[in-house]
Design a protein around this motif. Structure first.
Motif, PDB file in Angstrom:
ATOM      1  N   GLU A  68      -4.570  -2.656   7.166  1.00 45.85           N
ATOM      2  CA  GLU A  68      -3.904  -2.550   5.804  1.00 45.85           C
ATOM      3  C   GLU A  68      -4.193  -1.351   4.953  1.00 45.85           C
ATOM      4  OE1 GLU A  68      -4.735  -6.284   3.677  1.00 45.85           O
ATOM      5  OE2 GLU A  68      -4.424  -7.648   5.506  1.00 45.85           O
ATOM      6  N   ILE A  69      -3.087  -1.054   4.538  1.00 47.16           N
ATOM      7  CA  ILE A  69      -3.007  -0.006   3.544  1.00 47.16           C
ATOM      8  C   ILE A  69      -2.580  -0.527   1.880  1.00 47.16           C
ATOM      9  CG2 ILE A  69      -2.139   2.126   2.883  1.00 47.16           C
ATOM     10  CD1 ILE A  69      -1.245   2.560   5.748  1.00 47.16           C
ATOM     11  N   VAL A  70      -3.402  -0.494   1.045  1.00 49.23           N
ATOM     12  CA  VAL A  70      -3.007  -1.097  -0.363  1.00 49.23           C
ATOM     13  C   VAL A  70      -2.926  -0.007  -1.226  1.00 49.23           C
ATOM     14  CG1 VAL A  70      -3.965  -2.711  -2.029  1.00 49.23           C
ATOM     15  CG2 VAL A  70      -4.343  -3.147   0.228  1.00 49.23           C
ATOM     16  N   PHE A  71      -1.539   0.293  -1.801  1.00 50.90           N
ATOM     17  CA  PHE A  71      -1.511   1.060  -2.770  1.00 50.90           C
ATOM     18  C   PHE A  71      -1.848   0.534  -4.396  1.00 50.90           C
ATOM     19  CE2 PHE A  71       1.111   2.967   0.583  1.00 50.90           C
ATOM     20  CZ  PHE A  71       0.563   4.304   0.385  1.00 50.90           C
ATOM     21  N   LEU A  72      -2.113   1.450  -5.124  1.00 50.99           N
ATOM     22  CA  LEU A  72      -2.282   1.076  -6.634  1.00 50.99           C
ATOM     23  C   LEU A  72      -1.748   2.252  -7.451  1.00 50.99           C
ATOM     24  CD1 LEU A  72      -3.658  -0.870  -8.809  1.00 50.99           C
ATOM     25  CD2 LEU A  72      -5.857   0.628  -8.107  1.00 50.99           C
ATOM     26  N   ASN A  73      -1.148   1.739  -8.494  1.00 47.75           N
ATOM     27  CA  ASN A  73      -0.608   2.550  -9.642  1.00 47.75           C
ATOM     28  C   ASN A  73      -1.734   2.381 -10.866  1.00 47.75           C
ATOM     29  OD1 ASN A  73       0.538   4.108 -11.531  1.00 47.75           O
ATOM     30  ND2 ASN A  73       2.417   2.793 -12.004  1.00 47.75           N
ATOM     31  N   THR A  74      -2.580   3.126 -10.973  1.00 46.98           N
ATOM     32  CA  THR A  74      -3.674   2.632 -12.156  1.00 46.98           C
ATOM     33  C   THR A  74      -3.019   3.164 -13.614  1.00 46.98           C
ATOM     34  OG1 THR A  74      -4.437   5.063 -12.110  1.00 46.98           O
ATOM     35  CG2 THR A  74      -5.541   3.689 -10.762  1.00 46.98           C
ATOM     36  N   SER A  75      -1.848   3.572 -13.685  1.00 48.41           N
ATOM     37  CA  SER A  75      -1.303   3.469 -14.993  1.00 48.41           C
ATOM     38  C   SER A  75      -0.797   2.285 -15.533  1.00 48.41           C
ATOM     39  CB  SER A  75      -0.097   4.403 -15.089  1.00 48.41           C
ATOM     40  OG  SER A  75       0.840   4.154 -14.448  1.00 48.41           O
ATOM     41  N   GLY A  76      -0.705   1.318 -14.860  1.00 52.00           N
ATOM     42  CA  GLY A  76      -0.559  -0.145 -15.044  1.00 52.00           C
ATOM     43  C   GLY A  76       0.994  -0.328 -15.346  1.00 52.00           C
ATOM     44  N   GLY A  77       1.995   0.628 -15.108  1.00 50.69           N
ATOM     45  CA  GLY A  77       3.255   0.526 -15.072  1.00 50.69           C
ATOM     46  C   GLY A  77       4.095   1.861 -15.136  1.00 50.69           C
ATOM     47  N   LEU A  78       5.368   1.621 -15.083  1.00 51.93           N
ATOM     48  CA  LEU A  78       6.249   2.934 -15.124  1.00 51.93           C
ATOM     49  C   LEU A  78       7.084   2.800 -16.386  1.00 51.93           C
ATOM     50  CD1 LEU A  78       7.613   2.760 -11.666  1.00 51.93           C
ATOM     51  CD2 LEU A  78       5.910   4.477 -12.566  1.00 51.93           C
ATOM     52  N   THR A  79       7.209   3.891 -17.374  1.00 50.00           N
ATOM     53  CA  THR A  79       7.982   4.098 -18.423  1.00 50.00           C
ATOM     54  C   THR A  79       8.771   5.518 -18.284  1.00 50.00           C
ATOM     55  OG1 THR A  79       8.219   4.045 -20.827  1.00 50.00           O
ATOM     56  CG2 THR A  79       6.342   4.853 -19.937  1.00 50.00           C
ATOM     57  N   ALA A  80       9.275   6.003 -19.642  1.00 52.30           N
ATOM     58  CA  ALA A  80      10.149   7.131 -19.318  1.00 52.30           C
ATOM     59  C   ALA A  80       9.391   8.276 -18.774  1.00 52.30           C
ATOM     60  CB  ALA A  80      10.579   7.588 -20.683  1.00 52.30           C
TER      61      ALA A  80
END
Length: 270
Positions: free
Chosen positions: A48-60
């Protein structure tokens, strides 16, 4: 009081994470910024490979890239640690790019958790899959318009979402979705989402994929979920609509159990 009059722009999030796996395990791992890739210790089933975006979300103007390369004969599952969130964007759209490369006779289950689009979100996303001879994949995409449990509605949105699968350079599958403010106003029509606020697509790309059509239709029975299945040559394509994401997830979980011998991603367990 802090004087912010001199600040012309907000800090933006940039992240890249890429992992290369071979039959004996990890070959290479590179990550930077807000994107991380983890390999939880697995005792059975696919790696299993698990990706994470530590910024908490995407904006402009945010930029996020995930990549998986499987060497010949390698099988694996890749997912995300939590739902991806696209927030209100003042400026250019956020950019998300997923690159999946599967070597000869390899297999990848790409099963990310849902993407939640908030009011005013702007997101351009591309998922590209390159298959070598004999390779195959299972691809999931779940999109939710607002946090349904909070009663949120989405009236302003920019979404451009594409999934492209190629085998040895030739396009096998191209699926695209575009939504904007004008489109949102028509979503409740019978020809659009008919009141649904959660949608998903599950696609299997493999010569034997159409053989599953009968068995998956037998389990398309979750109350509150509208489903359809088709089987063009070398593909199995399933689409789902629901007013709420929980019945949608239950339906998808049962389908995945019918399509694959391995257990669901452990991080999905609820």
């Amino acid at each position: 009081m802090l004087d912010t009059s001199h600040i012309s722009s907000f800090q933006r999030s940039h992240g890249q994470a890429r992992i290369v796996l071979g039959p004996r395990g990890i070959v290479d791992l590179a990550q930077s910024g807000s994107a991380k890739a983890m390999l939880p210790r697995a005792t059975a089933g696919l790696p299993e490979i698990v990706f994470l975006n530590t910024s908490g979300g995407l904006t402009a103007d945010d930029q996020l890239e995930y990549g998986v390369e499987l060497r010949s004969g390698t099988r694996a599952l890749a997912t995300t640690q939590t739902a991806e969130r696209a927030y209100r964007a003042e400026g250019n759209a956020a950019s998300s790019h997923v690159r999946l490369s599967i070597g000869k006779n390899g297999w990848l289950d790409w099963l990310p958790q849902e993407t939640i689009l908030f009011d005013g979100a702007a997101l351009d996303r591309v998922t590209e899959v390159d298959l070598a001879a004999g390779a195959g994949c299972l691809l999931l995409e779940i999109i939710v318009l607002g946090r349904l449990a909070m009663g949120e509605t989405v009236s302003h949105l920019h979404l451009r979402d594409r999934r492209v699968v190629r085998r040895e350079g030739h396009i096998l599958h191209h699926d695209a979705l575009a939504l904007n403010d004008a489109g949102l106003r028509r979503l409740d029509g019978a020809a659009m989402l008919n009141g649904a606020r959660a949608m998903a697509t599950l696609t299997m790309i493999a010569p034997h994929a159409p053989d599953f059509l009968g068995c998956v239709r037998d389990v398309l029975n979750e109350p509150g979920v509208t489903s359809a299945a088709s089987a063009p040559p070398g593909r199995l394509v399933l689409r789902f609509l629901a007013r709420d994401d929980w019945p949608l997830r239950r339906q998808i979980n049962r389908l995945l159990a019918a399509l694959r011998p391995n257990s669901l991603p452990r991080i999905w367990q609820v």
